[in-house]
Design a protein around this motif. Sequence first.
Motif, PDB file in Angstrom:
ATOM      1  N   ALA A 226       0.819  -1.210   0.000  1.00 17.26           N
ATOM      2  CA  ALA A 226       0.000   0.000   0.000  1.00 17.26           C
ATOM      3  C   ALA A 226       0.852   1.259   0.000  1.00 17.26           C
ATOM      4  CB  ALA A 226      -0.937  -0.002   1.208  1.00 17.26           C
ATOM      5  N   ASP A 227       1.987   1.206   0.679  1.00 17.75           N
ATOM      6  CA  ASP A 227       2.802   2.407   0.802  1.00 17.75           C
ATOM      7  C   ASP A 227       4.272   2.177   0.476  1.00 17.75           C
ATOM      8  OD1 ASP A 227       3.352   0.793   2.913  1.00 17.75           O
ATOM      9  OD2 ASP A 227       3.143   2.319   4.472  1.00 17.75           O
ATOM     10  N   ALA A 228       4.601   1.076  -0.192  1.00 18.43           N
ATOM     11  CA  ALA A 228       6.006   0.791  -0.498  1.00 18.43           C
ATOM     12  C   ALA A 228       6.084  -0.170  -1.682  1.00 18.43           C
ATOM     13  CB  ALA A 228       6.717   0.189   0.718  1.00 18.43           C
ATOM     14  N   ILE A 229       7.263  -0.223  -2.281  1.00 17.60           N
ATOM     15  CA  ILE A 229       7.504  -1.161  -3.379  1.00 17.60           C
ATOM     16  C   ILE A 229       8.852  -1.834  -3.151  1.00 17.60           C
ATOM     17  CG2 ILE A 229       6.172   0.178  -5.067  1.00 17.60           C
ATOM     18  CD1 ILE A 229       8.851   1.169  -6.204  1.00 17.60           C
ATOM     19  N   TRP A 230       8.994  -3.039  -3.743  1.00 10.19           N
ATOM     20  CA  TRP A 230      10.271  -3.735  -3.764  1.00 10.19           C
ATOM     21  C   TRP A 230      10.744  -3.808  -5.210  1.00 10.19           C
ATOM     22  CZ3 TRP A 230      13.211  -5.196   0.333  1.00 10.19           C
ATOM     23  CH2 TRP A 230      12.601  -5.153   1.599  1.00 10.19           C
TER      24      TRP A 230
ATOM     25  N   GLU B 299       6.716   8.975  -3.276  1.00 13.57           N
ATOM     26  CA  GLU B 299       6.349  10.331  -2.896  1.00 13.57           C
ATOM     27  C   GLU B 299       4.887  10.644  -3.216  1.00 13.57           C
ATOM     28  OE1 GLU B 299       9.065  13.097  -4.583  1.00 13.57           O
ATOM     29  OE2 GLU B 299      10.820  12.186  -3.630  1.00 13.57           O
ATOM     30  N   GLY B 300       4.149   9.643  -3.647  1.00 18.36           N
ATOM     31  CA  GLY B 300       2.738   9.818  -3.951  1.00 18.36           C
ATOM     32  C   GLY B 300       2.030   8.476  -3.954  1.00 18.36           C
ATOM     33  N   ARG B 301       0.803   8.460  -4.429  1.00 21.88           N
ATOM     34  CA  ARG B 301       0.021   7.240  -4.443  1.00 21.88           C
ATOM     35  C   ARG B 301       0.534   6.271  -5.512  1.00 21.88           C
ATOM     36  NH1 ARG B 301      -4.731   7.243  -1.822  1.00 21.88           N
ATOM     37  NH2 ARG B 301      -5.586   5.696  -3.282  1.00 21.88           N
ATOM     38  N   LEU B 302       0.360   4.985  -5.220  1.00 21.17           N
ATOM     39  CA  LEU B 302       0.851   3.943  -6.103  1.00 21.17           C
ATOM     40  C   LEU B 302      -0.215   3.421  -7.057  1.00 21.17           C
ATOM     41  CD1 LEU B 302       2.996   1.918  -3.541  1.00 21.17           C
ATOM     42  CD2 LEU B 302       3.829   3.419  -5.346  1.00 21.17           C
ATOM     43  N   ASP B 303      -1.345   4.102  -7.116  1.00 19.07           N
ATOM     44  CA  ASP B 303      -2.435   3.640  -7.980  1.00 19.07           C
ATOM     45  C   ASP B 303      -1.955   3.501  -9.426  1.00 19.07           C
ATOM     46  OD1 ASP B 303      -3.750   4.020  -5.658  1.00 19.07           O
ATOM     47  OD2 ASP B 303      -5.038   5.651  -6.328  1.00 19.07           O
ATOM     48  N   GLY B 304      -2.304   2.389 -10.070  1.00 14.57           N
ATOM     49  CA  GLY B 304      -1.985   2.179 -11.478  1.00 14.57           C
ATOM     50  C   GLY B 304      -0.697   1.452 -11.730  1.00 14.57           C
TER      51      GLY B 304
ATOM     52  N   ALA C  12       6.873  22.583   2.072  1.00 10.88           N
ATOM     53  CA  ALA C  12       6.314  21.252   1.805  1.00 10.88           C
ATOM     54  C   ALA C  12       5.039  21.155   2.629  1.00 10.88           C
ATOM     55  CB  ALA C  12       7.288  20.149   2.191  1.00 10.88           C
ATOM     56  N   THR C  13       3.899  21.176   1.981  1.00  8.80           N
ATOM     57  CA  THR C  13       2.627  21.221   2.690  1.00  8.80           C
ATOM     58  C   THR C  13       2.293  19.871   3.314  1.00  8.80           C
ATOM     59  OG1 THR C  13       1.526  20.832   0.576  1.00  8.80           O
ATOM     60  CG2 THR C  13       1.700  23.107   1.316  1.00  8.80           C
ATOM     61  N   SER C  14       1.291  19.890   4.195  1.00  8.28           N
ATOM     62  CA  SER C  14       0.974  18.697   4.991  1.00  8.28           C
ATOM     63  C   SER C  14       0.464  17.536   4.155  1.00  8.28           C
ATOM     64  CB  SER C  14      -0.058  19.060   6.058  1.00  8.28           C
ATOM     65  OG  SER C  14      -1.236  19.587   5.463  1.00  8.28           O
ATOM     66  N   ASP C  15      -0.003  17.810   2.930  1.00  8.93           N
ATOM     67  CA  ASP C  15      -0.503  16.720   2.089  1.00  8.93           C
ATOM     68  C   ASP C  15       0.615  15.971   1.366  1.00  8.93           C
ATOM     69  OD1 ASP C  15      -0.192  19.204   0.617  1.00  8.93           O
ATOM     70  OD2 ASP C  15      -0.912  18.093  -1.119  1.00  8.93           O
ATOM     71  N   ARG C  16       1.834  16.519   1.382  1.00  8.46           N
ATOM     72  CA  ARG C  16       2.943  15.828   0.714  1.00  8.46           C
ATOM     73  C   ARG C  16       3.368  14.606   1.518  1.00  8.46           C
ATOM     74  NH1 ARG C  16       5.625  18.786  -3.110  1.00  8.46           N
ATOM     75  NH2 ARG C  16       6.241  16.683  -3.780  1.00  8.46           N
ATOM     76  N   SER C  17       4.063  13.695   0.873  1.00  7.84           N
ATOM     77  CA  SER C  17       4.484  12.465   1.542  1.00  7.84           C
ATOM     78  C   SER C  17       5.495  12.765   2.644  1.00  7.84           C
ATOM     79  CB  SER C  17       5.113  11.516   0.525  1.00  7.84           C
ATOM     80  OG  SER C  17       6.394  11.987   0.126  1.00  7.84           O
ATOM     81  N   ALA C  18       5.663  11.786   3.526  1.00  8.20           N
ATOM     82  CA  ALA C  18       6.627  11.953   4.620  1.00  8.20           C
ATOM     83  C   ALA C  18       8.033  12.193   4.088  1.00  8.20           C
ATOM     84  CB  ALA C  18       6.597  10.724   5.525  1.00  8.20           C
ATOM     85  N   LEU C  19       8.370  11.557   2.960  1.00  8.25           N
ATOM     86  CA  LEU C  19       9.697  11.759   2.364  1.00  8.25           C
ATOM     87  C   LEU C  19       9.924  13.218   2.005  1.00  8.25           C
ATOM     88  CD1 LEU C  19       9.941   8.699  -0.039  1.00  8.25           C
ATOM     89  CD2 LEU C  19      11.449   9.155   1.902  1.00  8.25           C
TER      90      LEU C  19
END
Length: 441
Positions: free
Chosen positions: A29-33, A70-75, A217-224
């Motif tokens: 959901a929030d990472a890739i290998w 740094e964003g959603r992984l959709d697609g 860097a606004t609050s909606d940006r990723s933790a990175l």
Amino acid sequence: MTTFLTPLLSRIEQMTPVHSMGRISELQADAIWIDGLNRVAALGDAVELAGGLRAEIVRMVEGRCQALPEGRLDGLRLGDPVRHLGPVTVAPGAHWIGRVIDPDGAPLDGRPLFPGPAPRALRAHPPAATTRRAMGGRLPTGLAVFDTLLPIVQGQRIGLFAGSGVGKSTLLSRLARGVAADVIVIGLIGERGREVRDFVEDTLGPEGLTRSVVIAATSDRSALVRQRAAWTTMAVAEFFRDQGAHVLLLADSVTRFAQAHREVAVASGEPATLNGYPASMAQAVMSLCERAGPGGPGQGDITGVLSVLVAGSDMEEPVADTLRGVLDGHVVLDREIAERGRFPAVDLLRSVSRSLPRAASAEENRLIATARRHLGVHDRAELMLQAGLYSAGSDPAIDAAISVWPGLDGFLASESTGATDAFARLAELLDTAEPKDQPAP
């Protein structure tokens, strides 16, 4: 020699014509290998996924590596190509002054922006401890409390501890306009989106922006990205420091940097131990703060004002406790003081500047000690005064504190044209509380 082509040539020099490629082997959901980059990539390197989405490598095991996006992984799909971009850097330049940028050096103000002459590492080392200068002279701020009782000196690192809505951002903007510095570097880390423009246009204003670089860097940006905002802010300040400039660095806030670090560390497998923070949080915060301060030979100084969000005025929570030990002073803003209308809402008894006593003369230190004594006596007697249990004349120290308290409270909210004027007003105010000699019978 600098020409109008220099920024363009700098960008061309920083281009990489050949990139190593890998493939996505596992999606979460929030990472890739990623397979195929282990012999090329290093921890902290950036990679690019399909559609231009960037990610950062946070973990490496035999045969593959883990990256946080740094964003959603959709697609995204298994087997999608991954392009290795290399270390994450930023290339500041003098032409960045007056601009609002993101943590990657891209403009946020709608105008084009070229990189500076050379890339800089985001996580650089501070100057060698044995070569750093001592802190410099006292800086005028335009606020009486900082020109007298809580002096800020060149190269000092001071923490601004406050809850939300207590006037922290307003005070930072006042310091940006009032403190004498060659360049101001402002980091808005995890700030609410609507407040970035308000801070730049209204709170900071055109006059403040003309000598500032704002990294947001606004609050909606990723933790990175939020984590990177603090490192980019420090790297930009170091660029100007290395040119011999005196830099005023304002970071709002280190707490959000620590929270972003927690998200990244936990996602990469580090357990949370310190009230939900990983053990590496303290080292990350201390490493960031140590990069500010006095420079070494041939360098300027970075005077840092770092804000800290403290929920419920809890000065013992992990981030606040860590920062108090590494900074050269802390200023506590109190909600009760703010609610009765005094700005800045500085709680002097809980605040300290470690530039004292060196930053003041013997007479000035005497005035500071006297003012603190009166405020301490009034604070201890306040419950009795509110309950009507104190009778005038019972204690000379309490009587003196009562007589001087309204003037001192007003002095803490007043503006200043310099330390000399502010100390003169403080001396006059305190003189009213001194016992007068009684005539002989």
